[in-house]
Write a protein that holds these residues in place. Sequence first.
Motif, PDB file in Angstrom:
ATOM      1  N   PRO A  45       0.846  -1.203   0.000  1.00 61.34           N
ATOM      2  CA  PRO A  45       0.000   0.000   0.000  1.00 61.34           C
ATOM      3  C   PRO A  45       0.883   1.255   0.000  1.00 61.34           C
ATOM      4  CG  PRO A  45      -0.729  -1.560   1.686  1.00 61.34           C
ATOM      5  CD  PRO A  45       0.577  -2.085   1.147  1.00 61.34           C
ATOM      6  N   GLY A  46       0.505   2.230  -0.835  1.00 61.32           N
ATOM      7  CA  GLY A  46       1.300   3.467  -0.912  1.00 61.32           C
ATOM      8  C   GLY A  46       2.420   3.407  -1.934  1.00 61.32           C
ATOM      9  N   ALA A  47       2.630   2.230  -2.532  1.00 62.10           N
ATOM     10  CA  ALA A  47       3.688   2.099  -3.541  1.00 62.10           C
ATOM     11  C   ALA A  47       3.297   2.851  -4.811  1.00 62.10           C
ATOM     12  CB  ALA A  47       3.913   0.619  -3.880  1.00 62.10           C
ATOM     13  N   THR A  48       4.308   3.214  -5.602  1.00 59.32           N
ATOM     14  CA  THR A  48       4.053   3.801  -6.911  1.00 59.32           C
ATOM     15  C   THR A  48       4.322   2.742  -7.968  1.00 59.32           C
ATOM     16  OG1 THR A  48       4.562   6.062  -6.242  1.00 59.32           O
ATOM     17  CG2 THR A  48       4.863   5.547  -8.564  1.00 59.32           C
ATOM     18  N   VAL A  49       3.405   2.612  -8.910  1.00 57.67           N
ATOM     19  CA  VAL A  49       3.620   1.736 -10.068  1.00 57.67           C
ATOM     20  C   VAL A  49       3.810   2.643 -11.270  1.00 57.67           C
ATOM     21  CG1 VAL A  49       2.578   0.023 -11.608  1.00 57.67           C
ATOM     22  CG2 VAL A  49       2.285  -0.182  -9.129  1.00 57.67           C
ATOM     23  N   SER A  50       4.883   2.403 -12.022  1.00 57.65           N
ATOM     24  CA  SER A  50       5.124   3.167 -13.241  1.00 57.65           C
ATOM     25  C   SER A  50       5.497   2.193 -14.350  1.00 57.65           C
ATOM     26  CB  SER A  50       6.225   4.212 -12.998  1.00 57.65           C
ATOM     27  OG  SER A  50       6.324   5.070 -14.116  1.00 57.65           O
ATOM     28  N   ASP A  51       5.759   2.727 -15.526  1.00 58.16           N
ATOM     29  CA  ASP A  51       6.140   1.873 -16.651  1.00 58.16           C
ATOM     30  C   ASP A  51       7.053   2.679 -17.555  1.00 58.16           C
ATOM     31  OD1 ASP A  51       3.994   3.572 -17.732  1.00 58.16           O
ATOM     32  OD2 ASP A  51       4.276   2.352 -19.521  1.00 58.16           O
ATOM     33  N   VAL A  52       7.568   2.038 -18.592  1.00 63.45           N
ATOM     34  CA  VAL A  52       8.427   2.749 -19.539  1.00 63.45           C
ATOM     35  C   VAL A  52       7.934   2.543 -20.970  1.00 63.45           C
ATOM     36  CG1 VAL A  52      10.458   2.639 -18.038  1.00 63.45           C
ATOM     37  CG2 VAL A  52      10.048   0.793 -19.699  1.00 63.45           C
ATOM     38  N   GLY A  53       6.660   2.182 -21.104  1.00 63.62           N
ATOM     39  CA  GLY A  53       6.125   1.827 -22.420  1.00 63.62           C
ATOM     40  C   GLY A  53       6.125   2.978 -23.413  1.00 63.62           C
ATOM     41  N   SER A  54       6.292   2.627 -24.700  1.00 68.68           N
ATOM     42  CA  SER A  54       6.336   3.608 -25.787  1.00 68.68           C
ATOM     43  C   SER A  54       4.963   4.144 -26.152  1.00 68.68           C
ATOM     44  CB  SER A  54       6.929   2.958 -27.036  1.00 68.68           C
ATOM     45  OG  SER A  54       8.193   2.449 -26.768  1.00 68.68           O
ATOM     46  N   VAL A  55       3.915   3.511 -25.633  1.00 67.10           N
ATOM     47  CA  VAL A  55       2.540   3.921 -25.898  1.00 67.10           C
ATOM     48  C   VAL A  55       1.898   4.174 -24.539  1.00 67.10           C
ATOM     49  CG1 VAL A  55       0.318   3.116 -26.786  1.00 67.10           C
ATOM     50  CG2 VAL A  55       2.436   2.476 -27.970  1.00 67.10           C
ATOM     51  N   LYS A  56       1.070   5.202 -24.417  1.00 65.69           N
ATOM     52  CA  LYS A  56       0.537   5.471 -23.085  1.00 65.69           C
ATOM     53  C   LYS A  56      -0.946   5.137 -22.927  1.00 65.69           C
ATOM     54  CE  LYS A  56       3.047   5.412 -20.724  1.00 65.69           C
ATOM     55  NZ  LYS A  56       4.322   4.751 -21.015  1.00 65.69           N
ATOM     56  N   ARG A  57      -1.829   5.524 -23.875  1.00 67.69           N
ATOM     57  CA  ARG A  57      -3.257   5.305 -23.653  1.00 67.69           C
ATOM     58  C   ARG A  57      -3.585   3.827 -23.440  1.00 67.69           C
ATOM     59  NH1 ARG A  57      -6.470   7.576 -21.168  1.00 67.69           N
ATOM     60  NH2 ARG A  57      -6.024   9.516 -22.276  1.00 67.69           N
ATOM     61  N   ALA A  58      -3.108   2.969 -24.327  1.00 68.35           N
ATOM     62  CA  ALA A  58      -3.444   1.543 -24.237  1.00 68.35           C
ATOM     63  C   ALA A  58      -2.846   0.921 -22.974  1.00 68.35           C
ATOM     64  CB  ALA A  58      -2.931   0.807 -25.474  1.00 68.35           C
ATOM     65  N   VAL A  59      -1.679   1.378 -22.567  1.00 68.98           N
ATOM     66  CA  VAL A  59      -1.047   0.841 -21.358  1.00 68.98           C
ATOM     67  C   VAL A  59      -1.848   1.257 -20.124  1.00 68.98           C
ATOM     68  CG1 VAL A  59       1.004   1.000 -19.866  1.00 68.98           C
ATOM     69  CG2 VAL A  59       1.267   0.633 -22.336  1.00 68.98           C
ATOM     70  N   ILE A  60      -2.280   2.505 -20.097  1.00 71.80           N
ATOM     71  CA  ILE A  60      -3.077   2.980 -18.962  1.00 71.80           C
ATOM     72  C   ILE A  60      -4.377   2.180 -18.873  1.00 71.80           C
ATOM     73  CG2 ILE A  60      -4.420   4.959 -18.094  1.00 71.80           C
ATOM     74  CD1 ILE A  60      -2.101   6.715 -19.401  1.00 71.80           C
ATOM     75  N   ASP A  61      -5.036   1.999 -20.014  1.00 66.10           N
ATOM     76  CA  ASP A  61      -6.295   1.249 -20.015  1.00 66.10           C
ATOM     77  C   ASP A  61      -6.096  -0.199 -19.594  1.00 66.10           C
ATOM     78  OD1 ASP A  61      -7.515   3.547 -20.827  1.00 66.10           O
ATOM     79  OD2 ASP A  61      -7.801   2.951 -22.919  1.00 66.10           O
ATOM     80  N   ALA A  62      -4.939  -0.757 -19.914  1.00 67.60           N
ATOM     81  CA  ALA A  62      -4.683  -2.164 -19.576  1.00 67.60           C
ATOM     82  C   ALA A  62      -4.242  -2.346 -18.122  1.00 67.60           C
ATOM     83  CB  ALA A  62      -3.613  -2.735 -20.514  1.00 67.60           C
ATOM     84  N   VAL A  63      -3.531  -1.358 -17.587  1.00 70.18           N
ATOM     85  CA  VAL A  63      -2.920  -1.510 -16.251  1.00 70.18           C
ATOM     86  C   VAL A  63      -3.835  -0.997 -15.129  1.00 70.18           C
ATOM     87  CG1 VAL A  63      -1.011  -0.728 -14.761  1.00 70.18           C
ATOM     88  CG2 VAL A  63      -0.545  -1.489 -17.118  1.00 70.18           C
ATOM     89  N   ALA A  64      -4.380   0.199 -15.307  1.00 72.13           N
ATOM     90  CA  ALA A  64      -5.107   0.867 -14.219  1.00 72.13           C
ATOM     91  C   ALA A  64      -6.180   0.001 -13.551  1.00 72.13           C
ATOM     92  CB  ALA A  64      -5.689   2.195 -14.719  1.00 72.13           C
ATOM     93  N   PRO A  65      -7.003  -0.724 -14.331  1.00 76.50           N
ATOM     94  CA  PRO A  65      -8.075  -1.486 -13.671  1.00 76.50           C
ATOM     95  C   PRO A  65      -7.581  -2.553 -12.698  1.00 76.50           C
ATOM     96  CG  PRO A  65      -8.405  -1.414 -16.066  1.00 76.50           C
ATOM     97  CD  PRO A  65      -7.053  -0.854 -15.795  1.00 76.50           C
ATOM     98  N   HIS A  66      -6.345  -2.989 -12.844  1.00 78.25           N
ATOM     99  CA  HIS A  66      -5.826  -4.051 -11.964  1.00 78.25           C
ATOM    100  C   HIS A  66      -5.273  -3.543 -10.647  1.00 78.25           C
ATOM    101  CE1 HIS A  66      -6.326  -7.014 -15.078  1.00 78.25           C
ATOM    102  NE2 HIS A  66      -5.666  -6.249 -15.926  1.00 78.25           N
ATOM    103  N   LEU A  67      -4.944  -2.229 -10.598  1.00 78.21           N
ATOM    104  CA  LEU A  67      -4.205  -1.750  -9.422  1.00 78.21           C
ATOM    105  C   LEU A  67      -5.129  -1.486  -8.236  1.00 78.21           C
ATOM    106  CD1 LEU A  67      -1.636   0.594 -11.178  1.00 78.21           C
ATOM    107  CD2 LEU A  67      -1.420  -1.835 -10.584  1.00 78.21           C
ATOM    108  N   PRO A  68      -4.738  -1.965  -7.071  1.00 77.56           N
ATOM    109  CA  PRO A  68      -5.572  -1.752  -5.888  1.00 77.56           C
ATOM    110  C   PRO A  68      -5.573  -0.293  -5.461  1.00 77.56           C
ATOM    111  CG  PRO A  68      -3.523  -2.873  -5.303  1.00 77.56           C
ATOM    112  CD  PRO A  68      -3.510  -2.729  -6.790  1.00 77.56           C
TER     113      PRO A  68
END
Length: 288
Positions: free
Chosen positions: A91-114
């Motif tokens: 809890p309180g951690a930051t999740v980031s990424d280094v992907g070359s595309v942002k919209r699709a990555v956000i849509d794919a990742v965000a729903p999983h994060l607590p």
Amino acid sequence: MSIIYERVALIGLGLIASSMAHAMRRAGVVGEISGYARSAETRDVAREIGLCDRVCDSAAEAVAGADLVVLCVPVGAMGAVAAEIAPALKPGATVSDVGSVKRAVIDAVAPHLPEGVHFVPAHPLAGTEHSGPRSGFAELFDNRWCLIVPQEGSDRAAVTRLESYWQALGALTDEMEADHHDLVLAVTSHAPHLIAYTMVGVADDLRRVTDSEVIKYSAAGFRDFTRIAASDPTMWRDVFLNNKDATLEILGRFTEELFALQRAIRIGDGDHLHAYFTRTRAIRRGII
Ligand code: TYR
């Protein structure tokens, strides 16, 4: 420099993650670096070269207790990785990424994060045509832009902390909105990679010129123009599948202009060619 994140986990150990590991050590801003890669061979190499303090055999183990988790996998794999690590995030951690595309990555990742985990997507505009855990080096991000894509309701402290982290790794930071990011990158990176791949394909298909002649005489332009065509095929397949609209828009414009130049050559319109090249020279000379 003082510690920015006590514990950082890198998921995926290719060129970018391995360069981050070297740059973190150089900067001395991180307490402990853990890492995970899906391929056992990559994990073995990472252990052999001492890339991280701990190379783990599962993504969940690598992220447990981490203050910053950076997803460094091809963009098409981000969602599945996020689902896998979600239950193990602190809890309180930051999740980031280094992907070359942002919209699709956000849509794919965000729903999983607590809830209680900060999601701050990012994209360092740095790379080479090489890949894998041995290809990283500490200087990769020096004076390169790292674009940060804060989310609605993002915790400002989490965003500025990630910016300080990238600056400590040598990068300059800017904030950008996801869709705009994807259009900017379509023109500055994605379309150029596709065009470079195409040019190599054309040369390869041309029966009357051998591959060895192409290689031998490449200094006439082919070499500069196609360096990026040696880039990782999985990474680039995923970029195009996940930034479809923006790349198709740029490629549509590209083919229109190419056809106009083709026509100018056919009808002998030297003025058109000269004016076009004069304009492009001025723009290209502005890039150092
Ligand atoms: N691979 C590119 C090069 O060799 C750099 C790059 C590619 C940077 C994709 C960012 C990115 O998203 O120069």
